[in-house]
Design an enzyme around this catalytic site. Structure first.
Site, mmCIF file in Angstrom:
data_model
loop_
_atom_site.group_PDB
_atom_site.id
_atom_site.type_symbol
_atom_site.label_atom_id
_atom_site.label_comp_id
_atom_site.label_asym_id
_atom_site.label_seq_id
_atom_site.Cartn_x
_atom_site.Cartn_y
_atom_site.Cartn_z
ATOM 1 N N SER A 286 -4.921 6.312 -0.495
ATOM 2 C CA SER A 286 -5.822 7.167 -1.284
ATOM 3 C C SER A 286 -7.247 6.630 -1.273
ATOM 4 C CB SER A 286 -5.311 7.247 -2.727
ATOM 5 O OG SER A 286 -4.107 7.971 -2.780
ATOM 6 N N GLU B 282 -0.566 7.059 6.572
ATOM 7 C CA GLU B 282 -1.649 7.852 7.191
ATOM 8 C C GLU B 282 -2.978 7.612 6.483
ATOM 9 O OE1 GLU B 282 0.999 9.786 9.985
ATOM 10 O OE2 GLU B 282 -1.053 10.525 9.795
ATOM 11 N N GLN C 240 10.579 11.769 -16.822
ATOM 12 C CA GLN C 240 10.376 11.791 -18.284
ATOM 13 C C GLN C 240 11.152 12.941 -18.921
ATOM 14 O OE1 GLN C 240 8.812 9.277 -19.483
ATOM 15 N NE2 GLN C 240 8.897 9.904 -21.650
ATOM 16 N N GLY D 280 14.672 12.281 -19.531
ATOM 17 C CA GLY D 280 14.994 11.229 -20.501
ATOM 18 C C GLY D 280 15.702 10.061 -19.825
ATOM 19 N N ASP E 277 -6.297 13.277 11.268
ATOM 20 C CA ASP E 277 -6.751 14.507 10.609
ATOM 21 C C ASP E 277 -5.584 15.484 10.448
ATOM 22 O OD1 ASP E 277 -10.191 14.925 11.880
ATOM 23 O OD2 ASP E 277 -9.321 13.736 10.248
HETATM 24 C C1 LIG Z 1 7.010 3.836 5.319
HETATM 25 C C2 LIG Z 1 5.774 3.640 6.168
HETATM 26 C C3 LIG Z 1 5.698 4.231 7.431
HETATM 27 C C4 LIG Z 1 4.557 4.020 8.219
HETATM 28 N N1 LIG Z 1 4.503 4.566 9.486
HETATM 29 C C5 LIG Z 1 3.443 4.275 10.286
HETATM 30 C C6 LIG Z 1 3.406 4.693 11.647
HETATM 31 O O1 LIG Z 1 4.344 5.344 12.124
HETATM 32 N N2 LIG Z 1 2.327 4.357 12.398
HETATM 33 C C7 LIG Z 1 1.277 3.641 11.901
HETATM 34 O O2 LIG Z 1 0.307 3.381 12.641
HETATM 35 N N3 LIG Z 1 1.276 3.209 10.625
HETATM 36 C C8 LIG Z 1 2.341 3.499 9.828
HETATM 37 N N4 LIG Z 1 2.352 3.025 8.550
HETATM 38 C C9 LIG Z 1 1.260 2.176 8.117
HETATM 39 C C10 LIG Z 1 0.378 2.871 7.061
HETATM 40 O O3 LIG Z 1 -0.460 3.784 7.656
HETATM 41 C C11 LIG Z 1 -0.372 1.724 6.359
HETATM 42 O O4 LIG Z 1 0.582 0.980 5.613
HETATM 43 C C12 LIG Z 1 -1.451 2.242 5.418
HETATM 44 O O5 LIG Z 1 -2.485 2.825 6.181
HETATM 45 C C13 LIG Z 1 -2.007 1.108 4.543
HETATM 46 O O6 LIG Z 1 -2.419 0.017 5.319
HETATM 47 P P1 LIG Z 1 -1.873 -1.446 4.991
HETATM 48 O O7 LIG Z 1 -0.424 -1.381 4.732
HETATM 49 O O8 LIG Z 1 -2.343 -2.345 6.085
HETATM 50 O O9 LIG Z 1 -2.591 -1.816 3.613
HETATM 51 P P2 LIG Z 1 -4.006 -2.537 3.477
HETATM 52 O O10 LIG Z 1 -4.961 -1.929 4.428
HETATM 53 O O11 LIG Z 1 -3.812 -4.003 3.525
HETATM 54 O O12 LIG Z 1 -4.419 -2.071 2.007
HETATM 55 C C14 LIG Z 1 -4.099 -2.804 0.809
HETATM 56 C C15 LIG Z 1 -4.922 -2.180 -0.347
HETATM 57 O O13 LIG Z 1 -6.321 -2.379 -0.060
HETATM 58 C C16 LIG Z 1 -6.985 -1.127 -0.098
HETATM 59 N N5 LIG Z 1 -8.050 -1.111 0.893
HETATM 60 C C17 LIG Z 1 -8.004 -1.527 2.185
HETATM 61 N N6 LIG Z 1 -9.199 -1.339 2.795
HETATM 62 C C18 LIG Z 1 -10.019 -0.786 1.846
HETATM 63 C C19 LIG Z 1 -11.377 -0.330 1.833
HETATM 64 N N7 LIG Z 1 -12.155 -0.415 2.918
HETATM 65 N N8 LIG Z 1 -11.879 0.217 0.688
HETATM 66 C C20 LIG Z 1 -11.108 0.319 -0.413
HETATM 67 N N9 LIG Z 1 -9.812 -0.087 -0.492
HETATM 68 C C21 LIG Z 1 -9.280 -0.620 0.637
HETATM 69 C C22 LIG Z 1 -5.898 -0.116 0.295
HETATM 70 O O14 LIG Z 1 -6.245 1.184 -0.148
HETATM 71 C C23 LIG Z 1 -4.699 -0.676 -0.458
HETATM 72 O O15 LIG Z 1 -4.764 -0.260 -1.806
HETATM 73 C C24 LIG Z 1 3.468 3.243 7.725
HETATM 74 C C25 LIG Z 1 3.555 2.664 6.449
HETATM 75 C C26 LIG Z 1 4.692 2.851 5.676
HETATM 76 C C27 LIG Z 1 4.759 2.197 4.325
#
Ligand SMILES: Cc1cc2nc3c(=O)[nH]c(=O)nc-3n(C[C@H](O)[C@H](O)[C@H](O)COP(=O)(O)OP(=O)(O)OC[C@H]3O[C@@H](n4cnc5c(N)ncnc54)[C@H](O)[C@@H]3O)c2cc1C
Length: 254
Positions: A239, A236, A209, A212, A113
């Site tokens: 979307s 975190e 954009q 250019g 949050d």
């Molecule tokens: C640069 C970076 C730093 C980060 N740092 C941290 C950190 O310090 N600590 C930590 O804990 N995490 C960290 N993360 C992890 C980050 O929080 C996750 O990458 C993020 O929450 C997305 O989860 P995922 O990568 O497992 O994607 P996935 O969960 O596999 O999602 C893939 C796609 O499926 C969609 N999706 C998944 N579930 C649903 C649903 N129920 N309904 C609709 N759509 C869905 C997602 O929106 C996305 O479009 C970091 C990530 C990055 C890239």
């Protein structure tokens, strides 16, 4: 905060916590996993209790069996290292438990949050930089004998960028002010993060954009802003997850 399933899957843990022995294989995408001194990880301590059976633990650098994994080669935010964390035959004493057993999921949601407000602020800051670079460039770049800022099409882009930035800033300030007052902020922080991160990418794209061809080079800042901004729609909670959080709050309050 790490789990074997970082990201959207938070709450569905595949591991149980054995007080004597923690055996886990690493969560991915952890910010500062290599240079950080401490890591808070949540683990399932009672599978049958599902999300009420999750507990938070502090892992300190040097703990046997706790180590960083491969550094990620990221699109943007490259000054902030991201890597996986690995837990292998890692024993963690109860003294490293953070708060009561079974409260880990609630603690993680409370952290998110607040974290979402910081990501919203990050998105606003990155987009503000992109907007200012585009505004400056539009006054300098001359085409057809005049500054491109005199063209209505460019003026409308700048107007939309400034308006979206203001709206995102106000949503972020609202969530931050509510948090400062100790109020429940799940819906408002998700709204601020969702809106600020999504307009942030759009504002950066428009900055490219307005530059250019130069916008597509590393000679000018927009391309970096754009690459950095994209993380804010993912970290975190993506979307899509923000929309789920907002919908859940709306439906449960009516
Ligand atoms: C640069 C970076 C730093 C980060 N740092 C941290 C950190 O310090 N600590 C930590 O804990 N995490 C960290 N993360 C992890 C980050 O929080 C996750 O990458 C993020 O929450 C997305 O989860 P995922 O990568 O497992 O994607 P996935 O969960 O596999 O999602 C893939 C796609 O499926 C969609 N999706 C998944 N579930 C649903 C649903 N129920 N309904 C609709 N759509 C869905 C997602 O929106 C996305 O479009 C970091 C990530 C990055 C890239």
């Amino acid at each position: 905060m790490g789990t074997d399933r970082t990201g959207s899957g938070l709450g569905r843990f595949g591991h149980t916590h054995d007080r004597r022995q923690e055996e886990r294989r690493g969560g991915n995408f952890i910010t500062h996993a290599i240079h950080g001194d401490t890591c808070v990880a949540v683990a399932s301590t009672d599978r049958a209790m599902r999300s009420k059976g999750i507990t938070a633990f502090i892992f300190e650098k040097g703990t046997p069996g706790f180590m960083p994994g491969k550094k990620e080669d990221k699109l943007g935010l490259r000054a902030s290292e991201t890597a996986s964390v690995i837990f292998e035959d890692c024993f963690i004493p109860d003294a490293n438990r953070l708060g009561p057993e079974g409260l880990g999921f609630i603690q993680a949601m409370q952290i998110l949050d607040g974290g979402r407000i910081s990501i919203a602020a990050l998105a606003v800051g990155i987009a503000q930089g992109a907007y200012e670079s585009a505004l400056k460039y539009s006054k300098e770049r001359k085409q057809f004998g005049k500054a491109i800022s005199e063209f209505q099409a460019i003026q409308f882009k700048l107007a939309d960028m400034a308006t979206q930035l203001d709206a995102a800033r106000l949503l972020t300030y609202r969530a931050a002010a509510m948090k400062d007052k100790g109020r429940k902020v799940s819906k408002e922080s998700a709204m601020a993060k969702l809106f600020a991160s999504e307009i942030g990418v759009k504002v950066c794209e428009e900055a490219i954009q307005i530059h250019g061809g130069y916008g597509y080079t590393k000679d000018y800042p927009p391309e970096k802003y754009w690459r950095d901004s994209k993380l804010c729609t993912i970290g975190e909670g993506t979307s899509e997850i923000q929309r789920l959080v907002i919908a859940k709050q709306i439906l449960s309050s009516t």
